[in-house]
Each structure stands twice: as C-alpha cells, then as structure tokens.
Design an enzyme around this catalytic site. Structure first.
Site, PDB file in Angstrom:
ATOM      1  N   CYS A  14      14.047  10.533   6.407  1.00  0.00           N
ATOM      2  CA  CYS A  14      14.024  10.064   7.793  1.00  0.00           C
ATOM      3  C   CYS A  14      15.358  10.285   8.490  1.00  0.00           C
ATOM      4  O   CYS A  14      15.402  10.457   9.699  1.00  0.00           O
ATOM      5  CB  CYS A  14      13.627   8.597   7.832  1.00  0.00           C
ATOM      6  SG  CYS A  14      14.602   7.595   6.712  1.00  0.00           S
ATOM      7  N   GLU A  56      10.369   0.938  10.165  1.00  0.00           N
ATOM      8  CA  GLU A  56      11.380   1.965   9.879  1.00  0.00           C
ATOM      9  C   GLU A  56      10.700   3.299  10.146  1.00  0.00           C
ATOM     10  O   GLU A  56       9.792   3.696   9.407  1.00  0.00           O
ATOM     11  CB  GLU A  56      11.831   1.889   8.412  1.00  0.00           C
ATOM     12  CG  GLU A  56      12.508   0.594   8.022  1.00  0.00           C
ATOM     13  CD  GLU A  56      13.871   0.416   8.659  1.00  0.00           C
ATOM     14  OE1 GLU A  56      14.426   1.391   9.204  1.00  0.00           O
ATOM     15  OE2 GLU A  56      14.374  -0.712   8.631  1.00  0.00           O
ATOM     16  N   GLU A 112      10.656  15.763  15.166  1.00  0.00           N
ATOM     17  CA  GLU A 112      10.966  15.619  13.743  1.00  0.00           C
ATOM     18  C   GLU A 112      10.100  16.601  12.947  1.00  0.00           C
ATOM     19  O   GLU A 112       8.869  16.524  12.980  1.00  0.00           O
ATOM     20  CB  GLU A 112      10.664  14.179  13.298  1.00  0.00           C
ATOM     21  CG  GLU A 112      11.039  13.935  11.860  1.00  0.00           C
ATOM     22  CD  GLU A 112      10.727  12.508  11.404  1.00  0.00           C
ATOM     23  OE1 GLU A 112       9.638  12.017  11.690  1.00  0.00           O
ATOM     24  OE2 GLU A 112      11.593  11.909  10.757  1.00  0.00           O
ATOM     25  N   LYS A 157       0.845  -1.207   0.000  1.00  0.00           N
ATOM     26  CA  LYS A 157       0.000   0.000   0.000  1.00  0.00           C
ATOM     27  C   LYS A 157       0.874   1.248   0.000  1.00  0.00           C
ATOM     28  O   LYS A 157       1.562   1.533   0.978  1.00  0.00           O
ATOM     29  CB  LYS A 157      -0.926   0.045   1.218  1.00  0.00           C
ATOM     30  CG  LYS A 157      -2.027   1.106   1.027  1.00  0.00           C
ATOM     31  CD  LYS A 157      -2.717   1.526   2.310  1.00  0.00           C
ATOM     32  CE  LYS A 157      -1.984   2.569   3.079  1.00  0.00           C
ATOM     33  NZ  LYS A 157      -1.798   3.850   2.388  1.00  0.00           N
TER      34      LYS A 157
HETATM   35  P1  NAD Z   1       2.731   8.135   8.094  1.00  0.00           P
HETATM   36  O1  NAD Z   1       3.145   7.328   9.239  1.00  0.00           O
HETATM   37  O2  NAD Z   1       1.668   9.135   8.282  1.00  0.00           O
HETATM   38  O3  NAD Z   1       2.234   7.215   6.872  1.00  0.00           O
HETATM   39  C1  NAD Z   1       3.020   6.199   6.327  1.00  0.00           C
HETATM   40  C2  NAD Z   1       2.124   5.139   5.723  1.00  0.00           C
HETATM   41  O4  NAD Z   1       1.337   4.556   6.738  1.00  0.00           O
HETATM   42  C3  NAD Z   1       1.142   5.642   4.673  1.00  0.00           C
HETATM   43  O5  NAD Z   1       1.038   4.685   3.639  1.00  0.00           O
HETATM   44  C4  NAD Z   1      -0.170   5.717   5.431  1.00  0.00           C
HETATM   45  O6  NAD Z   1      -1.297   5.562   4.605  1.00  0.00           O
HETATM   46  C5  NAD Z   1      -0.039   4.551   6.380  1.00  0.00           C
HETATM   47  N1  NAD Z   1      -0.830   4.618   7.621  1.00  0.00           N
HETATM   48  C6  NAD Z   1      -1.202   5.723   8.309  1.00  0.00           C
HETATM   49  N2  NAD Z   1      -1.919   5.378   9.398  1.00  0.00           N
HETATM   50  C7  NAD Z   1      -1.992   4.025   9.406  1.00  0.00           C
HETATM   51  C8  NAD Z   1      -2.590   3.079  10.296  1.00  0.00           C
HETATM   52  N3  NAD Z   1      -3.255   3.436  11.386  1.00  0.00           N
HETATM   53  N4  NAD Z   1      -2.461   1.766  10.009  1.00  0.00           N
HETATM   54  C9  NAD Z   1      -1.783   1.357   8.911  1.00  0.00           C
HETATM   55  N5  NAD Z   1      -1.217   2.206   8.039  1.00  0.00           N
HETATM   56  C10 NAD Z   1      -1.297   3.534   8.284  1.00  0.00           C
HETATM   57  O7  NAD Z   1       4.092   8.755   7.612  1.00  0.00           O
HETATM   58  P2  NAD Z   1       4.325   9.835   6.503  1.00  0.00           P
HETATM   59  O8  NAD Z   1       3.934  11.148   7.057  1.00  0.00           O
HETATM   60  O9  NAD Z   1       3.720   9.378   5.224  1.00  0.00           O
HETATM   61  O10 NAD Z   1       5.905   9.725   6.309  1.00  0.00           O
HETATM   62  C11 NAD Z   1       6.791  10.467   7.035  1.00  0.00           C
HETATM   63  C12 NAD Z   1       7.400   9.679   8.167  1.00  0.00           C
HETATM   64  O11 NAD Z   1       8.047   8.511   7.665  1.00  0.00           O
HETATM   65  C13 NAD Z   1       8.472  10.429   8.900  1.00  0.00           C
HETATM   66  O12 NAD Z   1       8.307  10.294  10.286  1.00  0.00           O
HETATM   67  C14 NAD Z   1       9.771   9.761   8.467  1.00  0.00           C
HETATM   68  O13 NAD Z   1      10.826   9.902   9.359  1.00  0.00           O
HETATM   69  C15 NAD Z   1       9.328   8.377   8.275  1.00  0.00           C
HETATM   70  N6  NAD Z   1      10.244   7.658   7.384  1.00  0.00           N
HETATM   71  C16 NAD Z   1      11.075   6.721   7.922  1.00  0.00           C
HETATM   72  C17 NAD Z   1      11.981   6.047   7.128  1.00  0.00           C
HETATM   73  C18 NAD Z   1      12.877   4.998   7.702  1.00  0.00           C
HETATM   74  O14 NAD Z   1      13.403   4.206   6.927  1.00  0.00           O
HETATM   75  N7  NAD Z   1      13.077   4.924   8.995  1.00  0.00           N
HETATM   76  C19 NAD Z   1      12.040   6.314   5.774  1.00  0.00           C
HETATM   77  C20 NAD Z   1      11.188   7.278   5.247  1.00  0.00           C
HETATM   78  C21 NAD Z   1      10.280   7.938   6.080  1.00  0.00           C
END
Ligand code: NAD
Length: 502
Positions: free
Chosen positions: A309, A275, A406, A200
């Site tokens: 990230c 992650e 962050e 997804k």
């Molecule tokens: P997010 O957590 O809001 O969303 C990420 C994904 O999770 C999306 O596909 C979203 O639809 C899904 N999602 C949201 N709520 C959910 C739930 N309750 N159950 C299941 N799925 C759900 O994150 P974002 O705002 O899209 O991305 C930014 C974040 O991602 C930042 O905190 C960043 O640091 C992190 N990030 C981490 C890494 C890593 O490798 N550690 C890499 C890239 C981004």
C-alpha cells in the site's frame, strides 16, 4: 530492457505444506472446525504456477451469522474481557511464540499462496506478525481511564472518572498482500482491548489464516474469542459489515471497497477503521549518493512485487540527477527479476493472481499508449504464473492513469523537478496520502518536506519501514484512523464517563 531468461519451475512443496493444502475446507467458529452450511468452495492458486492447489469454504450468510453469534456470546459472557489482563497477555504471547515456532511452515504457505519469496516471508511477514501480537499483548494490562478534576463544577462536590471498555465484537477484513501480517495486525489490538472477533482473510490468500486458527486453538484462547471464516468479499465480507451484532469493522484493502464498507457500516453506526490504497511519492534531492538512493527507490517499488500500500510508485528526481537516478534504478532492476516463490534466489515473486497481472499489464499498456516510454521491464515473461518484470516508465505527465492511479504492481513512474515547492505540490497532487520517501543529506530540506507532505508516514533516506509501536495510517482517501502504537488500540475501546455526587 528485458530481464535475463530464468527457469520458472516452482520447487516441490514440503510435507507440512502439502498437509495444509489437503485440509478439509472448513470454518473456525466457536473454537471448532465446522462445515459451511452450503458447501460452496473457492479455488486457491499458486501464483508461481497458476495452478489450483487447494479449495476453501465460501462462507454463506448463515455461516457468518454463526461466527458472529459465537463472537457475541464470547464477548457478552466476559470469558475474555473479564479475564485478568495478565492472563490475556500470557495467551497472546503464547500465540506469538507459536507463530515463531512455525515460522518456516507459515513462510512457505505464504509464498505458495501469495507468490512472495519464502525468504521475504521469513524475514518480514512472519516475524512482523509475531511482533504485532507481542507488542499489543503488553497493552492488555496497561489500559485504564482517567480521573480529571471537574472544571465547571464545585470542587469536592462531584467525583468524575473515565473507564475504558472493549468495543465489543469486531469484524476484521484483510487483503492478500501480507496475509498473515495483516491478520495479526488486526487481531492483536482487538484482543489486547478485550474484544472478540471474526477475521476474514482475502479469498486469494486464506492459507496462513487457516493455519493461524490451529495455533489460536493451541495457544489457549477461549472458544469464540477468535473466529476465522473464509469467503468472498461481496458476500461474506458484506454480511459481516452489515451485521447488527458487530460493533466495529476494521478493514484493510482498496479505497473503493473501503468507501463501500464505510457506507454499509453507517446504518448501524459501527466503529470503523480503514487502511486503504496509496500512490506514494519518492523524492530524490540533488545532494544524495545517487547509487544508494536509486537502490532505495528500486526497493521502494519492487519489494513484494509492488503490491504494497505504501509502494514508492511515483519517483521524483531532481532535474540535475534525473538521468543518473533512472540509470541507477534500471541497473538494479535485474536483481528484482521475478522468480518462483520457493526459489531460494527469489527477491521478487509473481503477482498474486491472473486478475492482478491483467490489471498491471493494462496500466503499462495504457501508459505506453499515452506516450510513456519504458526505461526497463514493461513486459510479462512467458510462463504459466503471473510474472511481471520490474518496470520503470519515463516521459509521463500528471494526467496519465499510471501517474494518478494505484497500480499495485512493480511499476514506477519517474518525473523531474526543479525546486522544493514544486515537488511538494506534485507529491501532494493525489487523492491518497499514505506514505512518502525523501532522500537527502540536508536536514533542513528533510524537515521542510516532512512539513509539506500530506501523508500518514514520511520516511527519510529509507522506505516501507514500519514498527508495531509507531502509528500507521493514511491522510485523505488512504484511510481512517491509525493502526499500531497506542493509537492503534484506541479504536477498540469505548470511553465511559462516570459522575458520583459526593
Ligand atoms: P480489496 O479491497 O479488493 O479486498 C480486501 C478485502 O476486502 C478482501 O478480504 C475482500 O474479500 C474484502 N471485500 C471485498 N469487497 C468487500 C465488500 N463489499 N464488503 C466487505 N468486504 C469486502 O483489496 P485487495 O485488492 O485485496 O488489496 C489491495 C488493496 O489493499 C490496495 O488498494 C492496497 O493499497 C490496499 N492495502 C492497504 C493497506 C494499508 O494499510 N493502507 C495495506 C495493504 C493493502
């Protein structure tokens, strides 16, 4: 300091991109494009203009159940896991070849969808996605168990060995900052291990994942091995996480959502890798070439508009060079002035969404109210898109939200330090532990800091370098488990121990 005025005109989309935008909003399930059961749609915007450019399906519970059933059937009948690993490797390599053959189109879609400069997507995202698949494809034929000699049993009375088996059906949920790269980083180890999956993408950036589905079909994966569904996190994502027929969840995203997923996956004891977020320090020691280190510190935070990230969002410069490092970062900041993603001169694009723009500007304002001073940037140039100028904040303290949380934007907070122990303590004063950069020519200082810093990756005289062969992941609240390298495939394998009485 405000950046020079720029023309915010997004160049025209290519014919291939227009075709991708005009595709019918459907889900890729069981090797076919299918309609959603309820027809709800999600708007997709171009962050460079703020305009809606496409709509994708918002998968319902029924759609998710259908996708999981397709993945389950494909796993249970062994159409993928029982295939000779050489053949699985071959199909994966074909997918990597197809990604490379369509690099130009995929890079444009990524730029239109996420806001990142097309040139960056061509240089980083698309080759990165292909190399994740190439690297993991090689593991398909190199997995196997062990034959340890029993320790407490009489020798020769019992034969013991282990088998490695694919974990099963995987739900893979990715964020919007590197959409295709993250998707391929997820699917590659699962496929190499013999798992089937439902991917997804983030609701903000579905375009390259949908194009990936076309290429999956072309590469020759059996139906149901890779299913790609668009939908909202709290509905479609949540359904995947709780689904009893899903064996493993792999998630990249925010720490808050990671915690929610961790709780929701616990009921069915799903295997889980996370992650998550970061607040990575960049430490500049007094012996460096200040110009080089300042340039490095600027790239560490401004690359991908800080939506990384491991972004180097906390800059610690030794007191003796603090002012000149700040001047150095401010001097290169105009090179990172945001431009529309298809502008060939763009080095940094807009943020991904209006929500993200409000969030980043909210942090900058909160920082200013708490007493931070703006060395450069701090503003959002007037336009229809979601642009924020590269921003450096000084006069901050460790209690401020801009230092602790962050931001996920092109905003770095700068602080002074006097000695090694002090800066190591400051670097570790966070709930995160994803990455850290150390700039010094002194090899002894480098190794001392590597040992003191609690994070999954430490970079010496560079930042944000990753490679499919080297593990990536977080300490503390930055995650659980590792992706990439041999360690990255382990979470997709179960171990079965076999005893045979001789
Ligand atoms: P997010 O957590 O809001 O969303 C990420 C994904 O999770 C999306 O596909 C979203 O639809 C899904 N999602 C949201 N709520 C959910 C739930 N309750 N159950 C299941 N799925 C759900 O994150 P974002 O705002 O899209 O991305 C930014 C974040 O991602 C930042 O905190 C960043 O640091 C992190 N990030 C981490 C890494 C890593 O490798 N550690 C890499 C890239 C981004």
């Amino acid at each position: 300091m405000s950046q020079a005025a720029i023309a915010y005109t997004q160049p025209a989309y290519s014919a291939a991109a227009q075709q991708a935008l005009a595709r019918k909003p459907q889900l890729f399930i069981g090797g076919e494009w299918v309609d959603s059961s309820h027809g709800a749609l999600i708007d997709v915007e171009d962050p460079s203009t703020g305009k809606v450019i496409a709509r994708t399906a918002d998968a319902s519970d029924k759609d998710i159940d259908r996708a999981v059933a397709a993945a389950r059937a494909a796993f249970d009948d062994g159409r993928w896991s029982a295939m000779p690993p050489m053949e699985r490797e071959r199909i994966m390599i074909r997918l990597a070849d197809l990604l490379e053959a369509h690099a130009e189109e995929l890079a444009e879609l990524e730029a239109i969808d996420n806001g990142k400069p097309k040139g960056m997507a061509m240089a980083v995202d698309i080759p990165g996605a292909a190399s994740e698949i190439r690297y993991m494809a090689g593991w398909a034929g190199k997995l196997g168990g062990e034959t340890p000699s029993p320790y407490a049993l009489p020798q020769g009375a019992m034969f013991g060995y282990t088998l490695r088996e694919p974990v099963g059906v995987c739900a893979q949920i990715v964020p919007w900052n590197f959409p295709l790269l993250m998707a391929c980083q997820k699917i590659a180890p699962a496929l190499a291990a013999g798992c089937t999956l439902v991917l997804k993408p983030a609701e903000q950036t579905p375009l390259t994942a949908l194009r990936l589905a076309d290429l999956v079909a072309q590469a020759g994966f059996p139906a149901g091995v890779i299913n790609i569904v668009t939908g909202l996190g709290e509905t479609a994502g949540d359904r995947l996480v709780r689904h009893p027929d899903v064996d493993k969840v792999a998630f990249t995203g925010s720490t808050d959502v990671g915690k929610t997923i961790s709780r929701n996956a616990a009921d069915t004891m799903k295997r889980l890798t996370l992650e998550l977020g970061g607040k990575s320090p960049v430490i500049v020691m007094p012996d460096v070439d200040v110009k080089e280190a300042s340039k490095g510190a600027a790239s560490a935070i401004f690359f991908n508009s800080g939506q990384v990230c491991v972004a180097g969002s906390r800059l610690y410069a030794h007191r003796s060079i603090f002012d000149s490092v700040l001047e150095g970062v401010a001097a290169v900041a105009p090179r990172w002035a945001p431009r529309p993603s298809l502008d060939p001169a763009a080095q940094m694009g807009p943020l991904v969404s209006g929500e993200q723009l409000d969030r980043v500007m909210g942090y900058i304002e909160a920082g200013k109210r708490a007493g931070a001073s703006v060395v450069t940037g701090g503003d959002s140039p007037t336009s229809d898109g979601y642009y924020v100028n590269p921003t450096v904040l000084a006069d901050v303290n460790p209690q401020m939200s801009v230092v602790r949380e962050e931001i996920f934007g092109p905003v770095v907070v700068a602080q002074r330090f006097d000695d090694l122990d002090e800066v190591a303590k400051a670097a570790n004063d966070t709930c995160y532990g994803l990455g850290a950069g150390v700039w010094t020519r002194d090899i002894s200082v480098m190794h001392k800091l590597v040992g003191k810093i609690k994070s999954g990756t430490v970079w010496g005289n560079c930042h944000t370098v990753v490679d499919p062969a080297l593990p990536f992941g977080g300490y503390k609240q930055s995650g659980l488990g590792r992706e990439q390298g041999r360690q990255g495939i382990e979470p997709y394998l179960e171990t079965k121990t076999v005893f045979l009485k001789l």
